[in-house]
Write an enzyme that holds these catalytic residues in place. Structure first.
Site, PDB file in Angstrom:
ATOM      1  N   ASP A  41       0.815  -1.213   0.000  1.00  0.00           N
ATOM      2  CA  ASP A  41       0.000   0.000   0.000  1.00  0.00           C
ATOM      3  C   ASP A  41       0.854   1.271   0.000  1.00  0.00           C
ATOM      4  O   ASP A  41       2.082   1.224   0.150  1.00  0.00           O
ATOM      5  CB  ASP A  41      -0.912   0.002   1.240  1.00  0.00           C
ATOM      6  N   LYS A  62      -3.059   4.074  -3.101  1.00  0.00           N
ATOM      7  CA  LYS A  62      -3.725   5.237  -3.691  1.00  0.00           C
ATOM      8  C   LYS A  62      -2.676   6.157  -4.288  1.00  0.00           C
ATOM      9  O   LYS A  62      -1.588   6.275  -3.755  1.00  0.00           O
ATOM     10  CB  LYS A  62      -4.396   6.049  -2.574  1.00  0.00           C
ATOM     11  N   MET A 175      -7.444  10.205   9.206  1.00  0.00           N
ATOM     12  CA  MET A 175      -8.123  10.651   7.987  1.00  0.00           C
ATOM     13  C   MET A 175      -9.063  11.824   8.266  1.00  0.00           C
ATOM     14  O   MET A 175     -10.166  11.892   7.720  1.00  0.00           O
ATOM     15  CB  MET A 175      -8.909   9.475   7.359  1.00  0.00           C
TER      16      MET A 175
HETATM   17  C1  SAM Z   1      -6.406   4.170   5.848  1.00  0.00           C
HETATM   18  S1  SAM Z   1      -5.793   4.712   7.394  1.00  0.00           S
HETATM   19  C2  SAM Z   1      -4.804   3.332   7.793  1.00  0.00           C
HETATM   20  C3  SAM Z   1      -4.382   3.285   9.234  1.00  0.00           C
HETATM   21  C4  SAM Z   1      -3.429   2.142   9.532  1.00  0.00           C
HETATM   22  N1  SAM Z   1      -4.057   0.869   9.310  1.00  0.00           N
HETATM   23  C5  SAM Z   1      -2.891   2.200  10.953  1.00  0.00           C
HETATM   24  O1  SAM Z   1      -3.189   1.352  11.787  1.00  0.00           O
HETATM   25  O2  SAM Z   1      -2.098   3.118  11.195  1.00  0.00           O
HETATM   26  C6  SAM Z   1      -4.636   5.960   6.892  1.00  0.00           C
HETATM   27  C7  SAM Z   1      -4.566   7.099   7.870  1.00  0.00           C
HETATM   28  O3  SAM Z   1      -3.773   6.765   8.984  1.00  0.00           O
HETATM   29  C8  SAM Z   1      -3.069   7.904   9.439  1.00  0.00           C
HETATM   30  N2  SAM Z   1      -1.624   7.650   9.321  1.00  0.00           N
HETATM   31  C9  SAM Z   1      -1.058   6.523   8.889  1.00  0.00           C
HETATM   32  N3  SAM Z   1       0.288   6.612   8.961  1.00  0.00           N
HETATM   33  C10 SAM Z   1       0.553   7.835   9.460  1.00  0.00           C
HETATM   34  C11 SAM Z   1       1.754   8.530   9.784  1.00  0.00           C
HETATM   35  N4  SAM Z   1       2.960   7.976   9.626  1.00  0.00           N
HETATM   36  N5  SAM Z   1       1.664   9.789  10.290  1.00  0.00           N
HETATM   37  C12 SAM Z   1       0.462  10.361  10.486  1.00  0.00           C
HETATM   38  N6  SAM Z   1      -0.701   9.755  10.203  1.00  0.00           N
HETATM   39  C13 SAM Z   1      -0.661   8.508   9.698  1.00  0.00           C
HETATM   40  C14 SAM Z   1      -3.520   9.080   8.583  1.00  0.00           C
HETATM   41  O4  SAM Z   1      -4.627   9.685   9.223  1.00  0.00           O
HETATM   42  C15 SAM Z   1      -3.928   8.357   7.316  1.00  0.00           C
HETATM   43  O5  SAM Z   1      -4.807   9.138   6.555  1.00  0.00           O
END
Ligand code: SAM
Length: 258
Positions: A41, A62, A175
């Site tokens: 991903d 994406k 998100m």
């Molecule tokens: C589709 S969700 C997936 C979350 C993922 N499964 C998790 O447990 O972290 C994606 C969202 O996670 C958050 N996110 C993921 N990685 C991040 C990072 N390194 N820094 C800040 N936000 C992050 C953001 O809000 C992003 O839009």
């Protein structure tokens, strides 16, 4: 009999952690080494792919706001690749079961009789605040936390934000950047505009950026610091009075004064 004829066909769903490639688990690395195909991903560090040099590597994330592949296409691709090539690894950001659609992929392949395994990952919801020194719970300050999506599957603000805003818990919103104005408004309507808040973009990565302040000045801070997705919003008293975070507040005062 399910239609898979390849005895090696299987799926391993791996949580890659929040961003820093060293934050994947040892079990995750060992499973990567055994992959025949990796479907990865967008929020995955590509450094992790070096642990599977012989595997076929397919990017399914994406790009610039649109899906390169739909979830249905990804599900089908997992099945096709497992039948053709054997062991498919789905490498997903954070934990695959936290807003990761991991369970949909497992359900789909199990329908074809393809066995699956889940290797949990460190979710960004917990790791990103922790990595900059914001505790989600703190004795005498916060007894619990909510992890919410700002944007539901039909692109609306989750109703849970309003419910969470009425609790004394720490609130972590994933998100949520596209809905920040609506989120701050909810807190202001509840007279909680002075609640401390933080936004952290690209947490645990070299290009990490963050802003701290209160709900009332969050929109201004985000604009000033040019913060955008992927980012996590943390709201609650735990954001304040931590030795590792205090300097961010001091910098903010300088910024706002100038
Ligand atoms: C589709 S969700 C997936 C979350 C993922 N499964 C998790 O447990 O972290 C994606 C969202 O996670 C958050 N996110 C993921 N990685 C991040 C990072 N390194 N820094 C800040 N936000 C992050 C953001 O809000 C992003 O839009």
């Amino acid at each position: 009999m399910p239609l898979t004829m390849n005895p090696k066909a299987r799926l391993t769903l791996i949580g890659a952690g929040p961003g820093d490639p060293e934050l994947i688990t040892l079990k995750g690395i060992k499973a990567l080494e055994l992959a025949d195909v990796i479907l990865y991903d967008a929020l995955i560090s590509t450094e992790l792919l070096k642990y599977a040099p012989k595997a076929k590597q397919i990017y399914v994330g994406k790009r610039k706001g649109f899906h390169r592949y739909s979830q249905d296409e990804i599900n089908e691709m997992i099945v096709d690749q497992a039948i053709t090539n054997g062991h498919v690894v789905r490498l997903k950001g954070g934990d695959p079961f936290v807003f990761g659609r991991g369970s949909e992929e497992i359900d789909y392949v199990e329908n074809y009789g393809i066995p699956s395994t889940i290797i949990p990952g460190i979710s960004s919801s917990i790791a990103v605040p922790s990595s900059i020194g914001i505790p989600l719970t703190k004795r005498g300050v916060s007894e619990s936390f909510w992890v919410i999506t700002g944007c539901t599957s039909n692109r609306q603000l989750s109703k849970d934000v309003e419910l969470a805003a009425q609790s004394s818990a720490t609130i972590v919103i994933l998100m949520g950047m596209g809905k920040l104005a609506q989120i701050t408004e909810i807190f202001q309507k509840l007279n909680r505009g002075n609640t401390p808040a933080a936004v952290i973009q690209n947490g645990t990565l070299e290009n990490e950026k963050s802003g701290v302040g209160t709900i009332n000045d969050m929109l201004q801070i985000v604009k000033l610091k040019k913060l955008s997705s992927p980012a996590i919003i943390i709201i609650g008293e735990v954001v304040k009075n931590n030795k590792k975070v205090n300097h961010l507040y001091e910098k903010l005062e300088l910024h706002l004064a100038s």
